[in-house]
Design a protein around this motif. Structure first.
Motif, PDB file in Angstrom:
ATOM      1  N   LEU A   4       4.031   3.899   7.642  1.00 45.41           N
ATOM      2  CA  LEU A   4       4.767   3.758   6.387  1.00 45.41           C
ATOM      3  C   LEU A   4       4.738   2.321   5.843  1.00 45.41           C
ATOM      4  CD1 LEU A   4       6.434   5.234   4.286  1.00 45.41           C
ATOM      5  CD2 LEU A   4       8.470   4.721   5.637  1.00 45.41           C
ATOM      6  N   PRO A   5       5.010   1.294   6.638  1.00 45.91           N
ATOM      7  CA  PRO A   5       4.913  -0.073   6.087  1.00 45.91           C
ATOM      8  C   PRO A   5       3.505  -0.427   5.624  1.00 45.91           C
ATOM      9  CG  PRO A   5       6.124  -0.095   8.164  1.00 45.91           C
ATOM     10  CD  PRO A   5       5.575   1.287   7.997  1.00 45.91           C
ATOM     11  N   LEU A   6       2.502   0.054   6.324  1.00 41.32           N
ATOM     12  CA  LEU A   6       1.131  -0.209   5.901  1.00 41.32           C
ATOM     13  C   LEU A   6       0.828   0.442   4.559  1.00 41.32           C
ATOM     14  CD1 LEU A   6      -0.807   0.123   9.270  1.00 41.32           C
ATOM     15  CD2 LEU A   6      -0.268  -1.952   8.015  1.00 41.32           C
ATOM     16  N   LEU A   7       1.312   1.650   4.355  1.00 43.38           N
ATOM     17  CA  LEU A   7       1.109   2.332   3.074  1.00 43.38           C
ATOM     18  C   LEU A   7       1.835   1.605   1.943  1.00 43.38           C
ATOM     19  CD1 LEU A   7       1.346   6.086   4.097  1.00 43.38           C
ATOM     20  CD2 LEU A   7      -0.690   4.815   3.417  1.00 43.38           C
ATOM     21  N   VAL A   8       3.032   1.115   2.217  1.00 39.87           N
ATOM     22  CA  VAL A   8       3.795   0.377   1.205  1.00 39.87           C
ATOM     23  C   VAL A   8       3.059  -0.906   0.834  1.00 39.87           C
ATOM     24  CG1 VAL A   8       5.936  -0.887   0.779  1.00 39.87           C
ATOM     25  CG2 VAL A   8       6.011   1.378   1.841  1.00 39.87           C
ATOM     26  N   VAL A   9       2.556  -1.638   1.826  1.00 37.26           N
ATOM     27  CA  VAL A   9       1.816  -2.865   1.567  1.00 37.26           C
ATOM     28  C   VAL A   9       0.535  -2.569   0.788  1.00 37.26           C
ATOM     29  CG1 VAL A   9       0.512  -4.732   2.667  1.00 37.26           C
ATOM     30  CG2 VAL A   9       2.776  -4.133   3.522  1.00 37.26           C
ATOM     31  N   ALA A  10      -0.187  -1.537   1.182  1.00 33.87           N
ATOM     32  CA  ALA A  10      -1.426  -1.168   0.483  1.00 33.87           C
ATOM     33  C   ALA A  10      -1.138  -0.786  -0.969  1.00 33.87           C
ATOM     34  CB  ALA A  10      -2.130  -0.041   1.217  1.00 33.87           C
ATOM     35  N   ALA A  11      -0.094  -0.004  -1.178  1.00 35.84           N
ATOM     36  CA  ALA A  11       0.256   0.409  -2.546  1.00 35.84           C
ATOM     37  C   ALA A  11       0.646  -0.796  -3.397  1.00 35.84           C
ATOM     38  CB  ALA A  11       1.384   1.431  -2.514  1.00 35.84           C
ATOM     39  N   SER A  12       1.392  -1.750  -2.828  1.00 35.84           N
ATOM     40  CA  SER A  12       1.794  -2.921  -3.606  1.00 35.84           C
ATOM     41  C   SER A  12       0.590  -3.814  -3.925  1.00 35.84           C
ATOM     42  CB  SER A  12       2.883  -3.708  -2.883  1.00 35.84           C
ATOM     43  OG  SER A  12       2.374  -4.247  -1.683  1.00 35.84           O
TER      44      SER A  12
ATOM     45  N   ALA B 199      -0.842  -4.614  -7.757  1.00 37.28           N
ATOM     46  CA  ALA B 199      -0.868  -6.004  -8.215  1.00 37.28           C
ATOM     47  C   ALA B 199      -2.264  -6.439  -8.644  1.00 37.28           C
ATOM     48  CB  ALA B 199      -0.364  -6.924  -7.111  1.00 37.28           C
ATOM     49  N   CYS B 200      -3.268  -5.694  -8.299  1.00 36.44           N
ATOM     50  CA  CYS B 200      -4.645  -6.057  -8.626  1.00 36.44           C
ATOM     51  C   CYS B 200      -4.906  -5.774 -10.104  1.00 36.44           C
ATOM     52  CB  CYS B 200      -5.615  -5.256  -7.759  1.00 36.44           C
ATOM     53  SG  CYS B 200      -7.336  -5.662  -8.048  1.00 36.44           S
ATOM     54  N   GLU B 201      -5.266  -6.803 -10.830  1.00 36.43           N
ATOM     55  CA  GLU B 201      -5.549  -6.627 -12.253  1.00 36.43           C
ATOM     56  C   GLU B 201      -7.021  -6.924 -12.489  1.00 36.43           C
ATOM     57  OE1 GLU B 201      -4.514  -8.819 -16.397  1.00 36.43           O
ATOM     58  OE2 GLU B 201      -2.927  -8.680 -14.922  1.00 36.43           O
ATOM     59  N   ARG B 202      -7.726  -5.964 -12.991  1.00 39.02           N
ATOM     60  CA  ARG B 202      -9.153  -6.142 -13.255  1.00 39.02           C
ATOM     61  C   ARG B 202      -9.378  -6.277 -14.751  1.00 39.02           C
ATOM     62  NH1 ARG B 202     -13.158  -5.088  -9.699  1.00 39.02           N
ATOM     63  NH2 ARG B 202     -14.417  -4.396 -11.424  1.00 39.02           N
TER      64      ARG B 202
END
Length: 193
Positions: free
Chosen positions: A6-14, A18-21
Motif C-alpha cells: 500500500l505505501p508503495l502504491l501511494v508513492v507511485a501514484a503521487s 506530479a510528473c508534468e510532460r
C-alpha cells in the motif's frame, strides 16, 4: 503483505501525478495572422521573385509556439535553412543586428519580430511575407526569442554541435530588451522597375 504494498502504491501514484510532460502538437495551430494582406512591405528586397501587394500582419501579440520545444527546435533549423545566419550570424550580428543582446531596434515581442520577418525593414531586412509559410515564420520567431533568453529554459534548444563556441540558448540568461527610439517607418512603394 498488503500493508507493505500500500505505501508503495501511494508513492507511485503521487509520483505519476506530479510528473508534468510537455504537450506536443504536431499539427499546425490556427493561423495567427489576419486573413487579409493589409500590411505594407517595408522593404523592396525579397528573397526570390518579388511578390506584389502587402502581407498579413499578426493577429495578436503572442506566438503559438513559445511553449513548444519541438517548434522552437524547428525554428532553429529553419533559421539556418532560410540563411538568416548570413546577416545575423549565429545571433551575434554581422550585416544585420545581433539577436542575442538587449538592444532591439524594432522590438522584441513576438508580433514585432513577426512583422520584421514578414514586412521587412527599410534598412536592409528583406520582406519574407508570402515566401515563408506563416507557421514557419512563427517557429523562427520563437527561436529568435530564445537567442536572447526570452523563453523558458526547458523550451529553448540546446547548442548545436557545430556551434561549440557559443553558449547554448537554454543556458543564456534572460536579457531585458528595450526598443530603440526610431522615427516611424514609411512603407516603400512597389518593386522598382
Amino acid at each position: 503483505m498488503t500493508l507493505r504494498v500500500l505505501p508503495l502504491l501511494v508513492v507511485a501514484a503521487s509520483l505519476l501525478s506530479a510528473c508534468e510532460r510537455e504537450q506536443r502538437s504536431f499539427t499546425t495551430p490556427m493561423p495567427n495572422a489576419q486573413p487579409a494582406a493589409s500590411a505594407p512591405r517595408m522593404s523592396d528586397n525579397q528573397p526570390a521573385l518579388a511578390l506584389p501587394g502587402g502581407v498579413k500582419p499578426p493577429a495578436g501579440e503572442g506566438s503559438p509556439y513559445e511553449n513548444n520545444a519541438y517548434a522552437v527546435a524547428q525554428g532553429k533549423h529553419l533559421y539556418r535553412w532560410y540563411n538568416c545566419s548570413s546577416c545575423h550570424a549565429n545571433g551575434g550580428g554581422s550585416i544585420g543586428p545581433a539577436l542575442m543582446d538587449a538592444e532591439w531596434r524594432y522590438g522584441s515581442e513576438p508580433a514585432q519580430i513577426y512583422q520584421s520577418i514578414v514586412q521587412g525593414r527599410p534598412n536592409g531586412m528583406p520582406s519574407f511575407g508570402g515566401h515563408i509559410p506563416e507557421d514557419q515564420v512563427w517557429q523562427i520567431v520563437a527561436y529568435v526569442r530564445s537567442m536572447s533568453g526570452q523563453l523558458r529554459k526547458d523550451v529553448a534548444p540546446s547548442r548545436g554541435d557545430s556551434m561549440s563556441t557559443n553558449e547554448a540558448e537554454n543556458a543564456r540568461r534572460r536579457e531585458t530588451t528595450k526598443a530603440e527610439d526610431m522615427p516611424p517607418e514609411q512603407p516603400t512603394g512597389g518593386p522598382q522597375r
